[in-house]
Design an enzyme around this catalytic site. Sequence first.
Site, PDB file in Angstrom:
ATOM      1  N   ASP A  79     -13.368  -2.636 -62.410  1.00 13.04           N
ATOM      2  CA  ASP A  79     -13.653  -1.322 -61.820  1.00 13.04           C
ATOM      3  C   ASP A  79     -12.437  -0.877 -61.016  1.00 13.04           C
ATOM      4  OD1 ASP A  79     -15.249   0.770 -60.043  1.00 13.04           O
ATOM      5  OD2 ASP A  79     -16.613   0.214 -61.646  1.00 13.04           O
ATOM      6  N   ASP A  80     -12.670  -0.097 -59.994  1.00 16.43           N
ATOM      7  CA  ASP A  80     -11.578   0.471 -59.191  1.00 16.43           C
ATOM      8  C   ASP A  80     -10.746  -0.645 -58.526  1.00 16.43           C
ATOM      9  OD1 ASP A  80     -10.027   2.349 -57.902  1.00 16.43           O
ATOM     10  OD2 ASP A  80     -11.706   3.377 -56.934  1.00 16.43           O
ATOM     11  N   LYS A 156     -14.276   3.039 -68.376  1.00 17.33           N
ATOM     12  CA  LYS A 156     -15.129   3.784 -67.445  1.00 17.33           C
ATOM     13  C   LYS A 156     -14.242   4.852 -66.821  1.00 17.33           C
ATOM     14  CE  LYS A 156     -17.643   3.195 -63.025  1.00 17.33           C
ATOM     15  NZ  LYS A 156     -18.318   2.207 -62.146  1.00 17.33           N
ATOM     16  N   ASP A 158     -14.048   7.678 -64.253  1.00 11.47           N
ATOM     17  CA  ASP A 158     -14.700   8.227 -63.061  1.00 11.47           C
ATOM     18  C   ASP A 158     -14.202   9.660 -62.811  1.00 11.47           C
ATOM     19  OD1 ASP A 158     -16.374   8.211 -60.890  1.00 11.47           O
ATOM     20  OD2 ASP A 158     -15.555   6.393 -59.999  1.00 11.47           O
ATOM     21  N   SER A 190     -18.297   9.424 -66.180  1.00 18.05           N
ATOM     22  CA  SER A 190     -19.028   9.686 -64.934  1.00 18.05           C
ATOM     23  C   SER A 190     -19.202  11.178 -64.674  1.00 18.05           C
ATOM     24  CB  SER A 190     -18.292   9.043 -63.747  1.00 18.05           C
ATOM     25  OG  SER A 190     -18.205   7.660 -63.924  1.00 18.05           O
ATOM     26  N   ARG A 215     -22.795   8.077 -66.511  1.00 16.65           N
ATOM     27  CA  ARG A 215     -23.477   7.950 -65.230  1.00 16.65           C
ATOM     28  C   ARG A 215     -24.071   9.315 -64.866  1.00 16.65           C
ATOM     29  NH1 ARG A 215     -21.745   4.748 -61.243  1.00 16.65           N
ATOM     30  NH2 ARG A 215     -23.187   6.040 -60.052  1.00 16.65           N
ATOM     31  N   ASP A 219     -24.433   6.113 -57.015  1.00 13.28           N
ATOM     32  CA  ASP A 219     -24.146   4.678 -57.130  1.00 13.28           C
ATOM     33  C   ASP A 219     -25.313   3.816 -56.664  1.00 13.28           C
ATOM     34  OD1 ASP A 219     -21.664   5.630 -57.761  1.00 13.28           O
ATOM     35  OD2 ASP A 219     -20.623   4.651 -56.087  1.00 13.28           O
TER      36      ASP A 219
HETATM   37  C1  GLA Z   1     -17.545   5.710 -57.799  1.00 16.33           C
HETATM   38  C2  GLA Z   1     -18.347   5.165 -58.966  1.00 16.33           C
HETATM   39  C3  GLA Z   1     -18.648   3.679 -58.727  1.00 16.33           C
HETATM   40  C4  GLA Z   1     -17.342   2.920 -58.558  1.00 16.33           C
HETATM   41  C5  GLA Z   1     -16.531   3.529 -57.421  1.00 16.33           C
HETATM   42  C6  GLA Z   1     -15.147   2.929 -57.348  1.00 16.33           C
HETATM   43  O1  GLA Z   1     -18.290   5.724 -56.610  1.00 16.33           O
HETATM   44  O2  GLA Z   1     -19.539   5.867 -59.136  1.00 16.33           O
HETATM   45  O3  GLA Z   1     -19.389   3.148 -59.801  1.00 16.33           O
HETATM   46  O4  GLA Z   1     -16.622   2.979 -59.761  1.00 16.33           O
HETATM   47  O5  GLA Z   1     -16.368   4.945 -57.592  1.00 16.33           O
HETATM   48  O6  GLA Z   1     -14.372   3.489 -56.351  1.00 16.33           O
END
Ligand code: GLA
Length: 431
Positions: A79-80, A156, A158, A190, A215, A219
């Site tokens: 992820d991030d 993913k 975002d 997202s 999404r 979250d």
């Molecule tokens: C957003 C996404 C999360 C995650 C964070 C990472 O909030 O919805 O799922 O990826 O960013 O910073």
Amino acid sequence: MGPFALTQLLALISLTVALDNGLLKTPPMGWMAWERFRCDIDCKDDPENCISENLFKDTADRLAEDGWKDLGYEYVIIDDCWMSLLRDEHGRLQPDPSRFPGGIAHLARHIHDRGLKLGIYADMGTHTCMGFPGTTLDTIEIDAQTFASWGVDYLKFDGCYSNPIEQMLGYPLMSKALNATGRPMAYSCSWPVYVGGLPPNVNYSYLGDICHLWRNYYDIQDSWDSVQGIIEWFSNNQDDLQPAAGPGRWNDPDMLIIGNFGLSVDQARSQMALWAIMAAPLIMSNDLRNLDNIARAILQNKVAIAINQDPMGIQGRRLLQEKNRIEVYWRPLSNSASALVFLSRRTDMPYLYHTSLAKLQYQAGTYEAYDVFSGSTVRGFNATTEIKISINPSGVVMWYVYPEQQSKRTGSLHHQHKTFHNAKPEHSTVL
Ligand code: GLA
């Protein structure tokens, strides 16, 4: 952006944008770092838990060696917070060199060698949500190519730090750019979250053409409140969301948090059951190196997984919200089977719920039901037979229901499962 660039972009996206690479005919399964490990980049003080290649290698090893992969959990998703704060001299994203010393291609090899797939995170916007380099309209192509060259299998994408126009242009452009690499990559968008998650702001049939999953809502956090809020929002809006799902196009209510700190055993079963009903991605975010056996059994429940992965890919629905705070969910499955989930939103004690399949709109006939978490089977009852089910507070009873004659079929879900269940009956299911 000047008017010329805008016209060019619009012309580009008006070409075919379908992302039909045959991936994700059933919802993706795997593991993602975010909910459990967030943006922990302190590898000096917290080497076990920081976002680094070790975390992803360890997780891949656990997935391959502890039975997860054989059950379908195959994506290991970064992820991030994996990036370096600067792009390289060719304008490409690069991983933080101290936390990913081998680079992403090296990590991809480790993951592929174990029969697993690698996912990565980027953000349509100037920065990722945690402030790392974003993907703006002019870097979409190079980023898609970089990911493909590393052997990435899933993106993913975002949407922090972009406006709705950039999103409207960027999400389809990334879809095209991924396609153009020639490497099949699953594409998780997202976009809906950033525009409210519902029509008319979100065009779900179009989204299904360009993304494999998306999404829709906020979250997930490590709490029952959060899980309950997500279930509630998806059910309240099921008329808009449920028809959007199908093979290759999935709503994503976010990660499974089973095995962490916020859910009781009953609540963990409830998340697993509802995610199966909702045809949701089964993407865990937990610590697979330290997982208790109860959480493991819930996440590895073969019938819950088979229900989630049903090849028809029809998302289920909430059928009933009773005044007594029992809710009934239903999902149609292949082979004339179906899944029922009885969820208690009560906070007092186990509730004895009375119903019948006829009351739940089932046709006349003789049925059998397999209780997914207790492992018991109820045989030979009719649609009109009164059913009494004891449901724990914030818990579920989940049934796999099928017409009686099917129980004799070799290879049916029921038969496959009978050899595997190891749980003792815990729910009193009385007919
Ligand atoms: C957003 C996404 C999360 C995650 C964070 C990472 O909030 O919805 O799922 O990826 O960013 O910073």
